[in-house]
Enzyme design. Structure first.
Site, PDB file in Angstrom:
ATOM      1  N   ARG A   1      53.796 -39.099  94.774  1.00 36.38           N
ATOM      2  CA  ARG A   1      53.683 -38.178  96.121  1.00 36.38           C
ATOM      3  C   ARG A   1      53.257 -38.753  97.625  1.00 36.38           C
ATOM      4  O   ARG A   1      52.775 -37.266  98.393  1.00 36.38           O
ATOM      5  CB  ARG A   1      52.229 -36.949  95.969  1.00 36.38           C
ATOM      6  CG  ARG A   1      50.627 -38.125  94.963  1.00 36.38           C
ATOM      7  CD  ARG A   1      50.038 -37.458  94.194  1.00 36.38           C
ATOM      8  NE  ARG A   1      49.273 -38.260  93.694  1.00 36.38           N
ATOM      9  CZ  ARG A   1      48.066 -36.916  93.575  1.00 36.38           C
ATOM     10  NH1 ARG A   1      47.936 -35.678  93.590  1.00 36.38           N
ATOM     11  NH2 ARG A   1      46.941 -38.740  92.666  1.00 36.38           N
TER      12      ARG A   1
ATOM     13  N   ASP B   1      54.180 -32.434  91.009  1.00 42.21           N
ATOM     14  CA  ASP B   1      54.315 -32.131  91.187  1.00 42.21           C
ATOM     15  C   ASP B   1      54.798 -32.433  93.305  1.00 42.21           C
ATOM     16  O   ASP B   1      54.928 -31.304  93.986  1.00 42.21           O
ATOM     17  CB  ASP B   1      53.244 -30.482  91.357  1.00 42.21           C
ATOM     18  CG  ASP B   1      52.073 -31.025  91.751  1.00 42.21           C
ATOM     19  OD1 ASP B   1      51.927 -32.315  92.283  1.00 42.21           O
ATOM     20  OD2 ASP B   1      51.576 -29.846  91.504  1.00 42.21           O
ATOM     21  N   GLY B   2      53.919 -34.087  93.145  1.00 44.94           N
ATOM     22  CA  GLY B   2      54.052 -33.906  94.128  1.00 44.94           C
ATOM     23  C   GLY B   2      52.788 -33.559  95.062  1.00 44.94           C
ATOM     24  O   GLY B   2      52.726 -34.688  96.548  1.00 44.94           O
TER      25      GLY B   2
ATOM     26  N   ASP C   1      48.968 -51.413  89.835  1.00 50.26           N
ATOM     27  CA  ASP C   1      50.046 -49.833  90.740  1.00 50.26           C
ATOM     28  C   ASP C   1      48.729 -49.847  91.563  1.00 50.26           C
ATOM     29  O   ASP C   1      49.135 -49.155  92.889  1.00 50.26           O
ATOM     30  CB  ASP C   1      50.622 -49.381  90.206  1.00 50.26           C
ATOM     31  CG  ASP C   1      49.957 -48.104  89.556  1.00 50.26           C
ATOM     32  OD1 ASP C   1      49.968 -48.540  88.302  1.00 50.26           O
ATOM     33  OD2 ASP C   1      49.932 -46.998  90.216  1.00 50.26           O
ATOM     34  N   ASN C   2      47.456 -50.287  91.416  1.00 47.74           N
ATOM     35  CA  ASN C   2      46.471 -49.458  91.880  1.00 47.74           C
ATOM     36  C   ASN C   2      45.573 -50.599  92.622  1.00 47.74           C
ATOM     37  O   ASN C   2      44.868 -50.923  92.899  1.00 47.74           O
ATOM     38  CB  ASN C   2      45.066 -48.338  90.902  1.00 47.74           C
ATOM     39  CG  ASN C   2      46.005 -46.817  91.477  1.00 47.74           C
ATOM     40  OD1 ASN C   2      47.049 -46.526  91.830  1.00 47.74           O
ATOM     41  ND2 ASN C   2      45.555 -46.143  90.414  1.00 47.74           N
TER      42      ASN C   2
HETATM   43  P1  AMP Z   1      47.491 -42.679  90.077  1.00 51.20           P
HETATM   44  O1  AMP Z   1      46.938 -43.239  88.781  1.00 51.20           O
HETATM   45  O2  AMP Z   1      47.699 -41.558  91.066  1.00 51.20           O
HETATM   46  O3  AMP Z   1      47.349 -43.845  90.782  1.00 51.20           O
HETATM   47  O4  AMP Z   1      48.678 -43.002  90.233  1.00 51.20           O
HETATM   48  C1  AMP Z   1      49.891 -43.112  89.337  1.00 51.20           C
HETATM   49  C2  AMP Z   1      51.589 -42.221  89.517  1.00 51.20           C
HETATM   50  O5  AMP Z   1      51.355 -41.381  89.155  1.00 51.20           O
HETATM   51  C3  AMP Z   1      52.047 -42.725  90.759  1.00 51.20           C
HETATM   52  O6  AMP Z   1      53.217 -43.297  91.167  1.00 51.20           O
HETATM   53  C4  AMP Z   1      52.213 -41.728  91.481  1.00 51.20           C
HETATM   54  O7  AMP Z   1      52.429 -41.266  92.584  1.00 51.20           O
HETATM   55  C5  AMP Z   1      52.609 -40.581  90.771  1.00 51.20           C
HETATM   56  N1  AMP Z   1      51.267 -39.799  90.397  1.00 51.20           N
HETATM   57  C6  AMP Z   1      50.094 -38.594  90.005  1.00 51.20           C
HETATM   58  N2  AMP Z   1      50.127 -37.759  90.608  1.00 51.20           N
HETATM   59  C7  AMP Z   1      51.181 -37.099  90.994  1.00 51.20           C
HETATM   60  C8  AMP Z   1      51.545 -35.793  90.988  1.00 51.20           C
HETATM   61  N3  AMP Z   1      50.805 -34.720  91.609  1.00 51.20           N
HETATM   62  N4  AMP Z   1      52.894 -35.935  91.926  1.00 51.20           N
HETATM   63  C9  AMP Z   1      53.907 -36.835  91.585  1.00 51.20           C
HETATM   64  N5  AMP Z   1      53.514 -38.020  91.440  1.00 51.20           N
HETATM   65  C10 AMP Z   1      52.227 -38.585  91.292  1.00 51.20           C
HETATM   66 MG    MG Z   2      48.036 -45.298  92.399  1.00 52.59          MG
END
Ligand code: AMP
Ligand code: MG
Length: 469
Positions: free
Chosen positions: A85, A117-118, A244-245
């Site tokens: 997203r 949903d992005g 990834d973070n």
């Molecule tokens: P995060 O835990 O926020 O670092 O997200 C982990 C992964 O999930 C990353 O690849 C994000 O881009 C993806 N992601 C998290 N929330 C969404 C969302 N609402 N729509 C699409 N991808 C998401």
């Molecule tokens: Mg992330």
């Protein structure tokens, strides 16, 4: 005006996919970080940010892209993640030729959305905006947010919410996972190309070393240790320290279910979804090491096992040094040494046993004040005697100054962010602005913002945040 460059984009489509933002309904600008725009030499007035972040307009100079990465999430390998997203909408060169990536979060689906949903919601966007600003003002290496928009586009989370988009800015959003993805596919050429990009762009002084990629790994080890030592000192819990973070530049990245500890509890877990406490406060330094080990493994087609393990072994040295420095400053002991750490631990045990608020305690302590809640503690009195003995020959003014500049008066507590969110959801953004201003000078005692220095209201410590954002 943006001074466009295409350094990352020139790496080519092995590293990202071109994307088109999905427009929001009625995007409206909520707040803008003017100081930050100045720092970036970005004259923002000529740009219609609501239209850009809302996906109605894009820069003809820069086609948007979503980057590829993989990662270890809660210890489990996930072979492909990528920006699900987030979209890189520009690279900007400031007057000193520093690159700044401008990245939206919540702009719609990408090839990496994996069924999600992005989007991002207003609630999480306010949290990221205010917390990254606070971290930058607190002196913690971090990505930051320049501005954000709200909209009337509905988004389903636990309940219906409205979509928002933040514009995040950092020299780079490259993560450990950006390397892991190529290593896992045995694509060593791409791995090397990415390493060289990072070195040339952000660690150019390493190009004179014998083995620049090994030196890069060493810099990441060091920078990660520094960042986490600062988190520990401030009581900041990231919540989702997946690989990834983790930024290749040692920046705090991806603000989700983060939280500043209220009462000191070493086992504090800020993320409701972290059932086993993998990312609890006390584990953060170890998890930093664990993540660096995964990055080291990803580099094994380029570096030897010995090189990686020797470099990784320096992490705990760096971390201990930075931690000692940070806590020495908090205590006003400018000659604080590793051998003093046991003395610090005695204090931390007392704070934990008495449920003492972390930020409040340290701020009072730096003003020479002692909490009523500790007045009856004989352990605390005993510790204070030792403290007075340890500091009797120190320059008091110097100590005080150090403490004032490391023990903030204000941090963005969950309940404060929640108040700003609740009002914003009713269309009132005044509290976003108040907090933004208060958090601009977090070490200062500003009368207008003294209410933010109070202990959190009873019951608000349990505000729960989860990955849903
Ligand atoms: P995060 O835990 O926020 O670092 O997200 C982990 C992964 O999930 C990353 O690849 C994000 O881009 C993806 N992601 C998290 N929330 C969404 C969302 N609402 N729509 C699409 N991808 C998401
Ligand atoms: Mg992330």
């Amino acid at each position: 005006m943006i001074n466009f460059t295409h350094r990352f984009a020139n790496l080519g489509e092995d590293f990202f996919s071109y994307v088109t933002p999905t427009p929001l309904q009625n995007p409206h600008l909520i707040h803008f970080n003017t100081q930050f725009a100045h720092k970036l030499n970005l004259d923002a007035s000529s740009i219609n940010w609501a239209a850009v972040l809302g996906g109605q307009k894009s820069f003809k100079e820069y086609p948007s892209l979503a980057t590829l990465y993989a990662g270890h999430q809660f210890g489990v390998w996930v072979h492909q993640l990528g920006d699900g997203r987030a979209m890189l909408i520009a690279e900007h060169l400031d007057k000193q030729d520093n690159i700044w990536e401008l990245q939206t979060k919540g702009g719609g689906k990408t090839p990496f959305s994996r069924g999600a949903d992005g989007r991002a919601v207003l609630r999480s966007s306010i949290r990221e905006y205010l917390c990254s600003h606070a971290m930058a003002s607190l002196g913690v290496p971090t990505t930051n947010v320049l501005t954000f928009v709200g909209s009337t586009t509905p988004v389903r989370r636990e309940e219906m919410e409205s979509a928002a988009v933040v514009l995040r800015v950092a020299p780079s959003f490259i993560r450990f996972g950006s390397f892991e993805v190529f290593a896992s596919r045995n694509e060593t050429d791409k791995l090397k190309k990415l390493c060289n990009y990072v070195i040339d762009s952000f660690y150019p002084y390493l190009n004179n070393d014998n083995k620049p990629i090994l030196s890069m790994y060493h810099e990441v080890v060091k920078n990660t240790a520094l960042m986490i030592a600062k988190w520990q000192a401030l009581g900041f819990c990231h919540g989702v320290m997946n690989t990834d973070n983790m930024s290749i530049l040692g920046l705090t990245i991806d603000y989700g279910p983060f939280g500043f500890m209220d009462a000191y509890n070493p086992n504090h877990i800020c993320n409701h979804s972290d059932y086993n406490g993998r990312y609890a406060y006390i584990n953060q330094p170890y998890i930093g090491w664990w993540n660096l080990a995964r990055l080291g493994e990803a580099l094994l087609d380029i570096l030897s096992e010995e090189e990686v393990s020797e470099t990784l072994a320096k992490y705990s040295e760096y971390f201990t040094d930075y931690y000692t420095y940070e806590f020495g400053n908090k205590l006003g002991i400018y000659d604080f040494k590793r051998s003093d750490l046991g003395f610090l631990d005695e204090l931390l045990n007392i704070l934990a046993a008495n449920n003492i608020d972390w930020t409040y305690f340290w701020h009072e302590f730096s003003s020479g004040l002692h909490l009523d809640s500790l007045a009856s503690s004989s352990e605390y009195k005993g510790w204070l005697e030792k403290y007075n003995l340890r500091t009797k020959d120190l320059d008091k003014a110097k100590s005080r100054k150090l403490m004032k500049s490391t023990n903030p008066a204000i941090i963005p507590r969950n309940y404060m962010l929640q108040n700003a969110i609740t009002k914003a959801q009713d269309g009132d953004f005044s509290e976003v602005d108040n907090l933004f201003r208060a958090l601009s000078n977090p070490y200062d005692d500003i009368p207008e913002f003294s209410h933010y220095q109070d202990l959190p209201p009873v019951g608000t410590e349990e505000i729960i945040v989860s990955c849903s954002s």
